[in-house]
Design a protein around this motif. Structure first.
Motif, short mmCIF file in Angstrom:
data_model
loop_
_atom_site.label_atom_id
_atom_site.label_comp_id
_atom_site.label_asym_id
_atom_site.label_seq_id
_atom_site.Cartn_x
_atom_site.Cartn_y
_atom_site.Cartn_z
N ASN A 152 5.19 12.09 -22.29
CA ASN A 152 3.76 11.93 -22.02
C ASN A 152 3.46 10.62 -21.31
O ASN A 152 2.61 10.55 -20.42
CB ASN A 152 2.95 12.01 -23.32
CG ASN A 152 2.69 13.44 -23.75
OD1 ASN A 152 2.45 14.31 -22.91
ND2 ASN A 152 2.79 13.71 -25.05
N LYS A 182 11.65 15.26 -14.80
CA LYS A 182 10.55 14.53 -14.16
C LYS A 182 9.79 15.43 -13.20
O LYS A 182 8.55 15.36 -13.11
CB LYS A 182 11.10 13.30 -13.42
CG LYS A 182 11.56 12.17 -14.34
CD LYS A 182 12.14 11.01 -13.52
CE LYS A 182 12.59 9.87 -14.41
NZ LYS A 182 13.17 8.75 -13.60
N HIS A 230 2.18 8.79 -13.70
CA HIS A 230 2.25 9.36 -12.35
C HIS A 230 1.05 10.23 -12.03
O HIS A 230 1.04 10.96 -11.04
CB HIS A 230 3.53 10.18 -12.19
CG HIS A 230 4.75 9.33 -12.03
ND1 HIS A 230 5.22 8.91 -10.80
CD2 HIS A 230 5.57 8.78 -12.96
CE1 HIS A 230 6.30 8.16 -10.99
NE2 HIS A 230 6.53 8.07 -12.29
N LYS A 231 0.03 10.20 -12.87
CA LYS A 231 -1.18 10.96 -12.58
C LYS A 231 -2.13 10.12 -11.74
O LYS A 231 -2.30 8.95 -11.97
CB LYS A 231 -1.87 11.39 -13.90
CG LYS A 231 -1.12 12.48 -14.66
CD LYS A 231 -1.10 13.78 -13.87
CE LYS A 231 -0.45 14.88 -14.71
NZ LYS A 231 -0.36 16.16 -13.95
N ARG A 251 4.46 11.08 -17.68
CA ARG A 251 3.50 11.96 -17.00
C ARG A 251 2.21 11.20 -16.67
O ARG A 251 1.70 11.28 -15.56
CB ARG A 251 3.21 13.18 -17.87
CG ARG A 251 2.13 14.08 -17.34
CD ARG A 251 2.02 15.34 -18.20
NE ARG A 251 2.76 16.45 -17.60
CZ ARG A 251 2.89 17.64 -18.16
NH1 ARG A 251 2.37 17.87 -19.36
NH2 ARG A 251 3.55 18.61 -17.54
N LYS A 252 1.69 10.45 -17.62
CA LYS A 252 0.44 9.70 -17.42
C LYS A 252 0.60 8.63 -16.36
O LYS A 252 -0.32 8.36 -15.58
CB LYS A 252 -0.02 9.06 -18.73
CG LYS A 252 -0.57 10.04 -19.74
CD LYS A 252 -0.96 9.35 -21.04
CE LYS A 252 -1.50 10.35 -22.06
NZ LYS A 252 -1.82 9.68 -23.36
N LEU A 273 7.46 17.49 -15.30
CA LEU A 273 6.38 16.72 -15.90
C LEU A 273 5.29 16.37 -14.89
O LEU A 273 4.10 16.40 -15.20
CB LEU A 273 6.93 15.42 -16.51
CG LEU A 273 7.73 15.58 -17.81
CD1 LEU A 273 8.46 14.29 -18.14
CD2 LEU A 273 6.82 15.98 -18.96
N ILE A 274 5.70 16.09 -13.66
CA ILE A 274 4.74 15.65 -12.65
C ILE A 274 4.10 16.84 -11.93
O ILE A 274 2.91 16.82 -11.62
CB ILE A 274 5.42 14.71 -11.63
CG1 ILE A 274 5.75 13.38 -12.30
CG2 ILE A 274 4.52 14.48 -10.41
CD1 ILE A 274 6.45 12.41 -11.40
N VAL A 313 4.44 19.50 -22.87
CA VAL A 313 5.75 18.88 -23.08
C VAL A 313 6.65 19.83 -23.87
O VAL A 313 7.85 19.93 -23.59
CB VAL A 313 5.59 17.53 -23.80
CG1 VAL A 313 6.96 16.99 -24.23
CG2 VAL A 313 4.88 16.52 -22.90
#
Length: 291
Positions: A284, A246, A290-291, A287-288, A249-250, A256
């Motif tokens: 994915n 995580k 937390h954007k 990730r999305k 990813l963030i 990925v």
């Protein structure tokens, strides 16, 4: 590649070298060059975050926790968190290094104190009872008074003692609420296992390999973990590995596929399946979100 910013301990001019108290208002007045307070960042020290007014959420290792007056968050060294700005929230943060506790309280009590700050052993959130909250507020007032300036050679000892009492009261509250694993006879071995995973999670994801390093059988290792946190050894490995993924990813721009290889997976498809199994989200999707 963007690394998660790490906040170093910086005591005020009147504080001990290893301890300080700051208000939530003071935290938001600070403007670090590498991040905002509402963005994920790591701490290189221990934190007791006590909510004294208002409601909201605080994020610890990418999980949101609600809070209200009397909520306490305990953050260990190395944990990732972020604040949510709220105009109606007040709180105080007690920040200190491990030296502040371990060097001056003793090994056994120091170990128990550190246990409070381990989110794998204890939830990082506790809601204090009214009685305990009033006691904590009294200790906070004494700590603030003592922390305003170094009165004499006894000041640091007084602050350590007050902090020890504060941690003990919060720990007792956890036990009373039956949320504590403080009686585990395997605590030292559990912490050894946890430290090994955090150091070797990329190349080592099998409980058997860790058992060999600890000179115990896989069955014994599994019993240690189950007795301490009611999970299997493999589940603990997966929890730590997933948290580390995580982070990547963030906090990085890596694809990925690149993260899969960097996390020790030979096949991105296996990485995808592993992450989704442990989070119910694809890499994915996480990730999305937390954007």
């Amino acid at each position: 590649m963007k690394d998660t910013p790490t906040i170093k301990f910086e005591g005020s001019s009147t504080s001990s070298s290893f301890f300080d108290i700051v208000t939530l208002k003071e935290v938001f007045k600070r403007t670090p060059s590498d991040h905002k307070q509402t963005e994920h960042h790591k701490v290189s020290f221990y934190v007791l975050f006590i909510i004294t007014k208002g409601k909201g959420t605080h994020t610890i290792d990418y999980k949101d926790y609600s809070y209200k007056e009397g909520t306490v968050f305990s953050l260990r060294k190395g944990v990732t968190h972020k604040f949510t700005k709220s105009s109606n929230t007040s709180g105080e943060l007690l920040i200190f290094t491990e030296d502040f506790i371990i060097k001056h309280i003793g090994k056994l009590d120091g170990l128990k104190s550190m246990q409070l700050f381990n989110e794998l052993l204890e939830s990082p959130k506790i809601q204090l009872s009214k009685v305990t909250y009033l006691e904590v507020k009294t200790i906070l007032k004494q700590l603030n008074t003592e922390n305003q300036f170094e009165k004499d050679i006894y000041s640091s000892s007084i602050k350590r003692s007050l902090l020890h009492v504060l941690v003990s009261k919060i720990f007792r509250e956890k036990i009373n609420q039956k949320n504590s694993n403080t009686n585990s006879k395997y605590l030292n071995q559990f912490l050894t296992f946890q430290n090994l995973i955090e150091q070797q999670w990329i190349e080592n994801k099998k409980a058997l390999n860790y058992a060999k390093q600890m000179s115990i059988t896989p069955k014994t290792l599994n019993n240690i973990v189950k007795t301490t946190i009611k999970k299997s050894a493999k589940s603990l490995i997966d929890d730590i590995v997933t948290t580390q993924i995580k982070h990547l990813l963030i906090n990085t721009e890596l694809s990925v596929t690149e993260i899969a290889y960097q996390s020790g997976f030979d096949d991105p498809t296996n990485f995808f399946k592993y992450f989704k199994k442990n989070t119910s989200l694809s890499p994915n999707q996480f990730r999305k979100s937390h954007k």
